[in-house]
Design a protein around this motif. Structure first.
Motif, PDB file in Angstrom:
ATOM      1  N   HIS A 211       0.821  -1.210   0.000  1.00 47.22           N
ATOM      2  CA  HIS A 211       0.000   0.000   0.000  1.00 47.22           C
ATOM      3  C   HIS A 211       0.857   1.264   0.000  1.00 47.22           C
ATOM      4  O   HIS A 211       0.503   2.259  -0.638  1.00 47.22           O
ATOM      5  N   GLY A 212       1.977   1.217   0.692  1.00 40.67           N
ATOM      6  CA  GLY A 212       2.802   2.416   0.817  1.00 40.67           C
ATOM      7  C   GLY A 212       3.491   2.822  -0.466  1.00 40.67           C
ATOM      8  O   GLY A 212       3.699   4.013  -0.720  1.00 40.67           O
ATOM      9  N   ALA A 213       3.857   1.854  -1.307  1.00 43.43           N
ATOM     10  CA  ALA A 213       4.538   2.179  -2.564  1.00 43.43           C
ATOM     11  C   ALA A 213       3.577   2.762  -3.592  1.00 43.43           C
ATOM     12  O   ALA A 213       4.004   3.442  -4.533  1.00 43.43           O
ATOM     13  N   ALA A 214       2.279   2.510  -3.427  1.00 46.70           N
ATOM     14  CA  ALA A 214       1.278   3.050  -4.352  1.00 46.70           C
ATOM     15  C   ALA A 214       1.201   4.567  -4.187  1.00 46.70           C
ATOM     16  O   ALA A 214       0.947   5.065  -3.094  1.00 46.70           O
ATOM     17  N   GLY A 215       1.455   5.279  -5.263  1.00 49.18           N
ATOM     18  CA  GLY A 215       1.414   6.735  -5.217  1.00 49.18           C
ATOM     19  C   GLY A 215       2.686   7.380  -4.719  1.00 49.18           C
ATOM     20  O   GLY A 215       2.776   8.605  -4.651  1.00 49.18           O
ATOM     21  N   ALA A 216       3.704   6.578  -4.380  1.00 48.93           N
ATOM     22  CA  ALA A 216       4.943   7.119  -3.810  1.00 48.93           C
ATOM     23  C   ALA A 216       5.992   7.401  -4.877  1.00 48.93           C
ATOM     24  O   ALA A 216       7.173   7.552  -4.571  1.00 48.93           O
ATOM     25  N   VAL A 217       5.597   7.451  -6.124  1.00 47.15           N
ATOM     26  CA  VAL A 217       6.414   7.806  -7.294  1.00 47.15           C
ATOM     27  C   VAL A 217       7.773   7.099  -7.326  1.00 47.15           C
ATOM     28  O   VAL A 217       8.802   7.699  -7.627  1.00 47.15           O
ATOM     29  N   GLY A 218       7.761   5.809  -7.015  1.00 44.23           N
ATOM     30  CA  GLY A 218       8.970   5.010  -7.141  1.00 44.23           C
ATOM     31  C   GLY A 218       9.999   5.229  -6.057  1.00 44.23           C
ATOM     32  O   GLY A 218      11.154   4.825  -6.217  1.00 44.23           O
ATOM     33  N   SER A 219       9.604   5.814  -4.941  1.00 48.37           N
ATOM     34  CA  SER A 219      10.572   6.120  -3.887  1.00 48.37           C
ATOM     35  C   SER A 219      10.733   4.992  -2.874  1.00 48.37           C
ATOM     36  O   SER A 219      11.461   5.143  -1.891  1.00 48.37           O
ATOM     37  N   MET A 220      10.063   3.854  -3.114  1.00 53.86           N
ATOM     38  CA  MET A 220      10.194   2.701  -2.223  1.00 53.86           C
ATOM     39  C   MET A 220      10.986   1.564  -2.859  1.00 53.86           C
ATOM     40  O   MET A 220      11.506   0.696  -2.163  1.00 53.86           O
ATOM     41  N   GLY A 221      11.045   1.525  -4.179  1.00 53.60           N
ATOM     42  CA  GLY A 221      11.722   0.447  -4.874  1.00 53.60           C
ATOM     43  C   GLY A 221      11.375   0.482  -6.346  1.00 53.60           C
ATOM     44  O   GLY A 221      10.675   1.382  -6.818  1.00 53.60           O
ATOM     45  N   VAL A 222      11.859  -0.520  -7.076  1.00 51.04           N
ATOM     46  CA  VAL A 222      11.659  -0.593  -8.524  1.00 51.04           C
ATOM     47  C   VAL A 222      10.626  -1.677  -8.823  1.00 51.04           C
ATOM     48  O   VAL A 222      10.876  -2.863  -8.594  1.00 51.04           O
ATOM     49  N   THR A 223       9.467  -1.286  -9.304  1.00 43.35           N
ATOM     50  CA  THR A 223       8.429  -2.251  -9.663  1.00 43.35           C
ATOM     51  C   THR A 223       8.825  -2.965 -10.951  1.00 43.35           C
ATOM     52  O   THR A 223       9.165  -2.321 -11.946  1.00 43.35           O
ATOM     53  N   THR A 224       8.769  -4.304 -10.934  1.00 44.17           N
ATOM     54  CA  THR A 224       9.188  -5.070 -12.111  1.00 44.17           C
ATOM     55  C   THR A 224       8.092  -5.966 -12.676  1.00 44.17           C
ATOM     56  O   THR A 224       8.211  -6.448 -13.802  1.00 44.17           O
ATOM     57  N   TRP A 491       5.130   7.781   9.050  1.00 40.73           N
ATOM     58  CA  TRP A 491       4.787   6.512   8.393  1.00 40.73           C
ATOM     59  C   TRP A 491       5.643   6.299   7.145  1.00 40.73           C
ATOM     60  O   TRP A 491       6.206   5.215   6.943  1.00 40.73           O
ATOM     61  N   TYR A 492       5.762   7.345   6.320  1.00 41.92           N
ATOM     62  CA  TYR A 492       6.516   7.244   5.069  1.00 41.92           C
ATOM     63  C   TYR A 492       7.996   6.963   5.338  1.00 41.92           C
ATOM     64  O   TYR A 492       8.585   6.038   4.761  1.00 41.92           O
ATOM     65  N   ASP A 493       8.589   7.742   6.225  1.00 45.43           N
ATOM     66  CA  ASP A 493      10.006   7.537   6.538  1.00 45.43           C
ATOM     67  C   ASP A 493      10.236   6.180   7.194  1.00 45.43           C
ATOM     68  O   ASP A 493      11.267   5.534   6.970  1.00 45.43           O
ATOM     69  N   GLY A 494       9.276   5.740   8.002  1.00 52.75           N
ATOM     70  CA  GLY A 494       9.393   4.431   8.636  1.00 52.75           C
ATOM     71  C   GLY A 494       9.418   3.307   7.612  1.00 52.75           C
ATOM     72  O   GLY A 494      10.197   2.348   7.742  1.00 52.75           O
ATOM     73  N   PRO A 505      15.838   8.543  -4.165  1.00 54.13           N
ATOM     74  CA  PRO A 505      15.289   9.889  -3.969  1.00 54.13           C
ATOM     75  C   PRO A 505      13.925   9.807  -3.295  1.00 54.13           C
ATOM     76  O   PRO A 505      13.121   8.924  -3.603  1.00 54.13           O
ATOM     77  N   SER A 506      13.656  10.703  -2.361  1.00 47.89           N
ATOM     78  CA  SER A 506      12.371  10.709  -1.669  1.00 47.89           C
ATOM     79  C   SER A 506      11.288  11.260  -2.584  1.00 47.89           C
ATOM     80  O   SER A 506      11.570  11.860  -3.628  1.00 47.89           O
ATOM     81  N   VAL A 507      10.048  11.082  -2.178  1.00 47.38           N
ATOM     82  CA  VAL A 507       8.942  11.580  -2.990  1.00 47.38           C
ATOM     83  C   VAL A 507       9.035  13.096  -3.138  1.00 47.38           C
ATOM     84  O   VAL A 507       8.783  13.636  -4.227  1.00 47.38           O
ATOM     85  N   TYR A 508       9.422  13.802  -2.085  1.00 44.36           N
ATOM     86  CA  TYR A 508       9.516  15.262  -2.198  1.00 44.36           C
ATOM     87  C   TYR A 508      10.642  15.668  -3.140  1.00 44.36           C
ATOM     88  O   TYR A 508      10.492  16.610  -3.932  1.00 44.36           O
TER      89      TYR A 508
END
Length: 569
Positions: A211-224, A491-494, A505-508
């Motif tokens: 759920h957290g990676a959704a909308g986070a513009v790739g700042s959690m990992g690389v979707t494959t 939550w995001y940083d966690g 790179p972070s979402v901001y």
């Protein structure tokens, strides 16, 4: 429905190759990433593989085939490159090969290219799911699933928007009042974490990351890879245009129509402060309404068709039977109505002949390519905003006086669970559990203000004041503190800490506007290319070079209804 499946399967020459209920597709394409030299690269690869093999992920279950084997090889290569960036403590960005964002494209040396991940690997009719690589665009996805009588529940209106972009970004469409954002139709995601580890996340496996990676513009990992839920396709979307007299009337009509369980799609267009239309769609295999298409050069643009049929209010709202794929991509020609701005930019007559003659340039792929090359005109606004129904009218009053931009797009949205990086508002229905819906307002066009920064800052302040949020496909002018007042930073940083994503790179960092003085360092050539009308012609030249128009010409979804007719005959 079974006749539709048989007809399309026969047309595609697939009946003889069907084995059980599972089918595979996709051609082998060349894949490339930038290789980063490292002194102990060999030992690192062994270490990386050992760590990855400790975790099960989707690719490991793929049966041997050229496309599946290419996917596995690509994942191994990408994960190795990501791991090397991680070991070097270097941030990197992802190059997808295409974009429908209006933010600046990823540039620099630390780039990983995943443009080759562009295949539908599998369609399973028993589970009504598809395994899809992230760079599969909507039109190619729909073409593939229609072969099996299936279609995604949420399809972005622009054919070039990709599956991965829909997950990493925010994609709310006319079916999102029922299904939510595009990512809510995804069952599983294969992802490469920032340390190179390949994992799977879903509702039951790493649900926080899912759920957290959704909308986070790739700042959690690389979707494959994603496993996408599908639903039965129908031949038509029987579409009704409901005239409305202003925003209060429009909101009332939206609330009424979204409660109707027989309706599958709802969106709206405000042509002025006092006139608009709410558009509903119902999936069906037959209709007595006249058939209407929008994909050919001589067809009307969708918004103009709605406008012409809602000039006056009648006792019976006009109805049309739109072939399914034609409905899904009804806004492609003209990019809703943004394409009309190009005629204004070049002082070119805007009529049926010029739209027909220039049709290749007026599909969204070509327009986005030209936009990224030419840059945004100084007083042009491209923003999507989400607001509570209770303040949407106030917001339109503001945009009417400050920008004077019409038409406006309206789209009711089912909220995602909070916390989320999607637009959200923590207001609940009477049951105390269900989040109230939001209204997406699309603001795209030439505004009255010529200072783009000032205009966007004003827009963001008003939006925040009225409890709204913006889509992150566009640059944001909020300060970092202002930005995180709207999202749950803890939550995001966690999540980023938990999954080792702090090297990305972070979402901001991804969405913040470029510094004001950035253009001062541009070369004379780059400055010249920003001058009107040179910038516009340069954008057209780059769009022609990209050959993006060939994708629209090659689309087979336009023939879906005709193929069904031929088989039935």
């Amino acid at each position: 429905m079974s006749s539709v499946i048989r007809a399309v399967a026969d047309t595609a020459g697939l009946r003889s190759s069907m084995t059980g209920s599972r089918y595979r597709t996709g051609a082998l394409r060349q894949f490339s990433t930038r290789t980063i030299p490292l002194r102990n690269a060999s030992a690192l690869r062994v270490q990386s593989r050992r760590k990855i093999m400790d975790v099960r992920y989707i690719s490991q279950s793929l049966a041997p085939s050229p496309a599946n084997d290419a996917h596995k090889k690509a994942i191994e290569q990408i994960s190795g490159d990501v791991r090397r960036f991680y070991e070097r403590k270097e941030k990197f960005r992802i190059n997808h090969g295409s974009t429908n964002s209006t933010r600046n494209n990823a540039k620099g040396k630390n780039i990983i290219n995943i443009g080759g991940l562009s295949h539908v690997l599998e369609v399973n009719t028993a589970t009504q799911t598809a395994l899809v690589e992230p760079n599969v665009p909507m039109d190619r996805l729909v073409e593939e699933t229609l072969k099996y009588g299936l279609v995604p529940p949420v399809v972005m209106e622009f054919p070039g928007i990709t599956v991965g972009g829909g997950y990493a970004g925010t994609s709310g469409e006319s079916s999102s009042f029922r299904h939510g954002f595009f990512n809510r139709t995804i069952k599983r995601v294969e992802m490469i974490l920032a340390d190179g580890q390949v994992i799977t996340c879903s509702e039951t496996e790493r649900p926080d990351l899912f759920h957290g990676a959704a909308g986070a513009v790739g700042s959690m990992g690389v979707t494959t890879l994603v496993e996408l839920q599908l639903q039965p396709a129908r031949r038509y979307v029987e579409t009704t245009y409901h005239p409305v007299s202003g925003m209060p009337d429009a909101i009332k009509k939206i609330q009424e129509l979204t409660e109707d369980s027989s309706i599958d799609y709802v969106d709206g267009i405000m042509f002025s402060k006092d006139r608009g239309a709410i558009i509903t769609g119902h999936l069906t295999d037959s209709s007595d309404a006249p058939v209407q298409r929008f994909s050919h050069a001589w067809d009307p643009w969708f918004y103009m068709h709605v406008d012409s049929h809602t000039q006056s209010r009648s006792s019976t709202p006009p109805r049309f039977a739109i072939p399914l794929a034609e409905y899904l991509f009804r806004y492609d020609r003209g990019g809703f109505w943004v394409g009309a701005s190009a005629f204004k930019y070049f002082s070119t007559p805007f009529n049926k002949f010029t739209r027909w003659f220039l049709d290749d340039f007026l599909h969204t792929r070509m327009m986005y390519t030209a936009l990224h090359a030419a840059g945004m005109p100084p007083n042009y606004i491209v923003q999507d905003l989400a607001l509570p129904y209770s303040t949407a009218t106030q917001f339109v009053d503001y945009t009417d006086s400050y920008f004077g931009i019409y038409p406006l797009w309206l789209c009711p949205l089912k909220q995602s669970p909070i916390p989320t990086m999607h637009p959200h508002k923590e207001e609940y229905e009477a049951d105390g559990k269900t989040l109230k819906p939001l209204l997406n307002i699309g603001l795209w066009g030439y505004g009255k203000q010529h200072d783009l920064v000032k205009a966007n800052v004003s827009l963001e302040r008003k939006l925040k004041q009225l409890g709204g949020m913006k889509w992150l496909y566009a640059q944001t002018y909020y300060s970092e503190d202002e930005f995180w007042e709207m999202y749950d930073r803890k939550w995001y940083d966690g999540l980023r800490d938990k999954y080792g994503a702090t090297s990305l790179p972070s979402v901001y960092e991804k969405v913040k506007a470029a510094p004001k003085g950035e253009e001062e360092g541009l070369s004379l050539m780059r400055k010249t290319l920003k001058i009107w009308p040179i910038s516009g012609f340069y954008g057209i030249w780059k769009a022609i070079q990209s050959k993006s128009y060939l994708a629209a010409r090659a689309s087979t979804w336009k023939d879906f209804d005709r193929m069904v007719k031929e088989k039935e005959a």
